[in-house]
Every structure is written in structure tokens, then in C-alpha cells.
Scaffold this motif. Structure first.
Motif, short mmCIF file in Angstrom:
data_model
loop_
_atom_site.label_atom_id
_atom_site.label_comp_id
_atom_site.label_asym_id
_atom_site.label_seq_id
_atom_site.Cartn_x
_atom_site.Cartn_y
_atom_site.Cartn_z
N ASP A 1 1.06 -1.15 -0.19
CA ASP A 1 0.02 -0.06 0.06
C ASP A 1 0.81 1.41 -0.04
O ASP A 1 2.06 1.21 0.12
CB ASP A 1 -0.89 0.13 0.99
CG ASP A 1 -0.22 -0.02 2.47
OD1 ASP A 1 0.78 0.65 2.79
OD2 ASP A 1 -1.02 -0.70 3.52
N ASP A 2 0.32 2.38 -0.20
CA ASP A 2 0.74 3.56 -0.14
C ASP A 2 1.72 4.10 0.96
O ASP A 2 2.60 4.87 0.94
CB ASP A 2 0.03 4.87 -0.53
CG ASP A 2 -0.36 4.76 -2.26
OD1 ASP A 2 0.44 4.06 -2.94
OD2 ASP A 2 -1.62 5.23 -2.55
N THR A 3 1.10 3.57 2.39
CA THR A 3 1.61 4.07 3.40
C THR A 3 3.05 3.46 3.48
O THR A 3 4.09 4.12 3.73
CB THR A 3 1.05 3.23 4.58
OG1 THR A 3 -0.24 3.72 4.71
CG2 THR A 3 1.59 3.71 6.03
N ILE A 4 3.19 2.25 2.89
CA ILE A 4 4.39 1.56 2.92
C ILE A 4 5.51 2.20 1.96
O ILE A 4 6.57 2.58 2.07
CB ILE A 4 4.47 -0.05 2.49
CG1 ILE A 4 3.53 -0.74 3.55
CG2 ILE A 4 5.86 -0.42 2.37
CD1 ILE A 4 4.21 -0.90 4.77
N LYS A 5 5.06 2.70 0.63
CA LYS A 5 5.96 3.23 -0.41
C LYS A 5 6.29 4.51 0.00
O LYS A 5 7.10 4.98 -0.55
CB LYS A 5 4.80 3.30 -1.60
CG LYS A 5 4.61 1.88 -2.25
CD LYS A 5 3.72 2.21 -3.50
CE LYS A 5 3.46 0.76 -4.33
NZ LYS A 5 2.84 0.81 -5.19
N LYS A 6 5.52 5.24 0.80
CA LYS A 6 5.98 6.70 1.31
C LYS A 6 6.75 6.73 2.38
O LYS A 6 7.49 7.74 2.70
CB LYS A 6 4.71 7.74 1.48
CG LYS A 6 3.56 7.97 0.48
CD LYS A 6 2.43 8.71 0.92
CE LYS A 6 1.72 8.89 -0.50
NZ LYS A 6 0.41 9.70 -0.06
N ALA A 7 6.85 5.64 3.04
CA ALA A 7 7.52 5.63 4.46
C ALA A 7 9.09 5.36 4.06
O ALA A 7 9.57 4.91 2.94
CB ALA A 7 7.10 4.42 5.29
N GLY A 8 9.95 5.77 5.22
CA GLY A 8 11.34 5.12 5.21
C GLY A 8 11.27 3.74 5.71
O GLY A 8 10.26 3.74 6.83
#
Length: 190
Positions: free
Chosen positions: A2-9
Motif C-alpha cells: 500500500d501507499d503507506t509503505i511506499k511513502k515511508a522510510g
């Protein structure tokens, strides 16, 4: 993914038997720690994620852009049978030392990530879409970095520009995720 993972360090780590304790038992103990204290100290070793020179600068940079830092774990078979010595003190700067908070236990480790609750979350992570986010290897793709004995690192999601067929060697199954919180990582001593 998901996008949360893609945006996170992302701090990626292979996890398994550690200090004579199974990964399942470690996770249960860490979930109890979170319930009792609101924090988890996840013990580890190795300078690729040194608290002062790698994890803290990486986490501060990621959070300065309003993103979060997530600890993503790939379960593996491990033979880490070090004595389960329990850390008694921690430091977030290498100068001032404090007692490990009551209710938290870290065994057989030199360092610890500071986490919120551990959640089961399963997804595939393609190492070719991650690059090192800090230190002398900054920009190097994770699939080239995590070779040999390297089993952890601080990464940023950088999708490939051209679609490439999935590769079993670079695709890692993530099963556990936790948010890393201040002071992000600490030094430990007995």
C-alpha cells in the motif's frame, strides 16, 4: 504493497531465533511490552543500522518530509544462539545512559530500535524498488546491498522506471511491521 509503505522510510531486517528465543516468542514478549509500557525496544546488532550514524539521521530526514519510518521484518531461519544477557541501560547519544524502562527487556543485543506496536501485515517487498537512504552506500539498490552477511538496512522506496519481471531472489515476504518512534534507535549495555 500500500501507499503507506511506499511513502515511508523503511528499516528492513531479517528476523528469527535470537539469543536462544524463537521469533514467535520474541514477538509475543514484545507485544506484552507494548501493552505494559507503550513502547518496544527491538534488539539487534550490526553497524549497517548503527543507532547514531545510520538509524537516527535516516529517521530524522524521513520525518522532516512528513513521512513515517516503518520497521519491516522478514522471518528467516536463524542460528543466533548468543547468551541471552539482558541489557540494563540504554543511551540515545552514547554519552548519557539511563536504566532500561521497567517492563522492557532486551536480550543479547548491542542496539535496539524503539517501536510502537508490532502488527502482522503480509506483503511482498521487491528489493529492486528500494535504495539505501543513508550513509556511504546511499542510493545503492537494496538487492545489491543486502548480499552476503548484510541482513538489514535503512531504505527508501524508489520504483523502477521500467517494469521488470519479478525475481524470487529479490522478492521478500514481509510478515511483521512496526512504526519506529523517537529516539528511533538506542545503544545498549549490560
Amino acid at each position: 504493497m500500500d501507499d503507506t509503505i511506499k511513502k515511508a522510510g523503511l528499516i528492513f531486517m531479517k528476523v528469527g531465533l535470537h539469543a536462544q528465543e524463537s521469533i514467535e516468542d520474541i514477538v509475543k514478549r514484545k507485544q506484552r511490552e507494548f501493552e505494559e509500557t507503550g513502547s518496544i525496544f527491538w534488539g539487534y546488532g550490526g553497524n549497517t543500522c548503527h543507532p547514531l550514524t545510520m538509524v537516527q539521521p535516516f529517521a530524522k530526514e524521513v520525518e522532516s518530509s512528513a513521512n513515517q519510518v516503518l520497521f519491516v521484518m522478514q522471518k528467516m531461519n536463524s542460528r543466533h544462539a548468543a547468551p541471552p544477557e539482558i541489557a540494563k541501560q540504554y543511551s540515545d547519544d552514547g554519552v548519557d545512559w539511563q536504566p532500561i524502562p521497567k517492563g522492557i527487556e532486551v536480550r543479547g543485543s548491542r542496539y535496539a530500535l524503539v517501536l510502537d506496536e508490532i502488527r502482522e501485515k503480509e506483503f511482498n517487498l521487491d528489493l529492486r524498488e528500494l535504495e539505501v537512504g543513508v550513509g556511504p552506500s546511499r542510493g545503492r539498490k537494496a538487492d545489491k546491498y543486502l548480499i552476503g552477511r548484510a541482513d538489514k538496512g535503512c531504505f527508501l522506496y524508489k520504483p523502477q522506471e521500467l517494469a521488470v519481471a519479478q525475481d524470487e531472489q529479490t522478492l521478500k515476504r514481509i510478515e511483521l511491521v512496526a512504526r519506529v518512534k523517537e529516539p528511533y534507535a538506542v545503544l545498549l549495555r549490560n
